[in-house]
Scaffold this active site. Structure first.
Site, mmCIF file in Angstrom:
data_model
loop_
_atom_site.group_PDB
_atom_site.id
_atom_site.type_symbol
_atom_site.label_atom_id
_atom_site.label_comp_id
_atom_site.label_asym_id
_atom_site.label_seq_id
_atom_site.Cartn_x
_atom_site.Cartn_y
_atom_site.Cartn_z
ATOM 1 N N TYR A 106 0.835 -1.210 0.000
ATOM 2 C CA TYR A 106 0.000 0.000 0.000
ATOM 3 C C TYR A 106 0.867 1.256 0.000
ATOM 4 O O TYR A 106 0.602 2.212 -0.749
ATOM 5 C CB TYR A 106 -0.904 -0.047 1.229
ATOM 6 C CG TYR A 106 -1.817 1.130 1.414
ATOM 7 C CD1 TYR A 106 -2.941 1.307 0.614
ATOM 8 C CD2 TYR A 106 -1.581 2.061 2.432
ATOM 9 C CE1 TYR A 106 -3.794 2.384 0.808
ATOM 10 C CE2 TYR A 106 -2.428 3.127 2.638
ATOM 11 C CZ TYR A 106 -3.534 3.291 1.825
ATOM 12 O OH TYR A 106 -4.374 4.360 2.031
ATOM 13 N N LYS A 149 0.924 4.120 -2.913
ATOM 14 C CA LYS A 149 0.546 5.498 -2.612
ATOM 15 C C LYS A 149 1.695 6.465 -2.880
ATOM 16 O O LYS A 149 1.462 7.617 -3.263
ATOM 17 C CB LYS A 149 0.076 5.601 -1.165
ATOM 18 C CG LYS A 149 -1.271 4.929 -0.913
ATOM 19 C CD LYS A 149 -2.373 5.481 -1.809
ATOM 20 C CE LYS A 149 -3.756 5.002 -1.400
ATOM 21 N NZ LYS A 149 -4.814 5.512 -2.312
#
Length: 303
Positions: free
Chosen positions: A171, A175
């Site tokens: 993640y 991002k």
């Protein structure tokens, strides 16, 4: 329903729940016609249902706004093209794209499976790139046809992308990649009248309410709900409207009643010998420079 987005057509991905739902409703409240995109998958990306997107579109129409639901998989070229086509078919044009869709598969790095890495990179990073690509292609064609665009893209990064987050290597990497994509898109698409920015929100969603239960809990005493996703949406709506024409290539943190402009990598302490260093000299110099530099903030969850 009229406001600062009156007459604008807005796509919001991942708009069936959480932040995306809040954004879609907020855009509609400011006069936008909204395409509500969501696959209706579980927190880990499994399953799927048309229900969440349809429910939000129904909510907007019940409040007097205009909306259509869309269930395309925006991490495929066909789905991303279909999403843009939905906006054009339903409302005749497209002004704003809000990339928000995503899910989690958290593991410590040594336990992180390749499939979990690929799935999270796919939905967050590829799921930003492809809608951006096909929306930008539309606006480029419009510009070349003599119809100047006044378009906006709002991408969704995270504090995990800015600082890292323990147990979220996939993640965090996705991002962080979204921030790089935002900077490139802002530079490349300015000539077509497109402004591109990113937010790093903190709010109560399915992805945070369990991982950060104490922080994300709603107050029971009627005081300000700092972690309500609706707190993030006003900035997103403004970035998606015509008034934000002077802002591009920027990243904002948004949480509760706070908005912060994030300042990225800038040169800090430096040393230039003018000739090649030895390894020992380079190390000694690096330590001196680090001693003069601002200490970094730690990753979320780091001890």
């Amino acid at each position: 329903m009229a406001g600062i987005c009156n007459g604008r057509v807005v796509i919001v991905t991942g708009a069936g729940r959480g932040l995306g739902r809040a954004h879609a409703l907020a855009f509609a409240a400011e006069g936008a016609q909204v395409v509500v995109n969501d696959l209706g998958v579980g927190l880990d990306g499994a399953g799927g249902s048309a229900g969440p997107a349809a429910t939000v579109a129904d909510e907007i129409r019940a409040l007097g706004g205009e909306a259509v639901a869309n269930g395309d998989d925006i991490a495929t070229a066909e789905g991303a093209r279909g999403l843009v086509a939905t906006a054009l078919d339903a409302f005749g044009h497209l002004d704003t794209l809000v990339n928000n869709a995503g899910f989690l598969r958290d593991r410590m790095l040594v336990n992180l499976d390749e499939d979990d890495w690929d799935a999270v990179i796919r939905v967050h990073l590829k799921g930003h790139f492809l809608p951006l690509k096909y929306a930008a292609a539309h606006w480029r064609a419009e510009t070349k046809a003599g119809r100047a665009a006044d378009a906006r893209i709002v991408n969704t990064s995270s504090g995990a992308g800015l600082l890292g987050s323990v147990g979220q290597g996939n993640y965090s990497a996705a991002k962080a990649g979204i921030i790089g994509l935002t900077l490139v898109a802002a530079a490349e698409l300015a000539r077509y009248g497109v402004r591109v920015n990113a937010i790093a929100p903190a709010a109560r969603t399915r992805m945070t309410e369990q991982a950060f239960a104490a922080t994300m809990a709603a107050p029971v005493d009627g005081t300000f709900d700092a972690m309500a996703p609706e707190n993030v949406s006003p900035l997103v709506v403004w970035l998606g409207c015509a008034a934000s024409s002077a802002v591009t290539g920027r990243v904002f943190e948004a949480e509760a009643g706070r908005i912060t402009v994030m300042e990225g990598w800038r040169p800090g302490p430096t040393a230039d010998r003018g000739i090649r260093w030895t390894a020992a000299e380079a190390g000694e110099t690096a330590l001196k420079l680090l001693a003069a530099a601002e200490p970094p903030r730690g990753a979320y969850g780091a001890e």
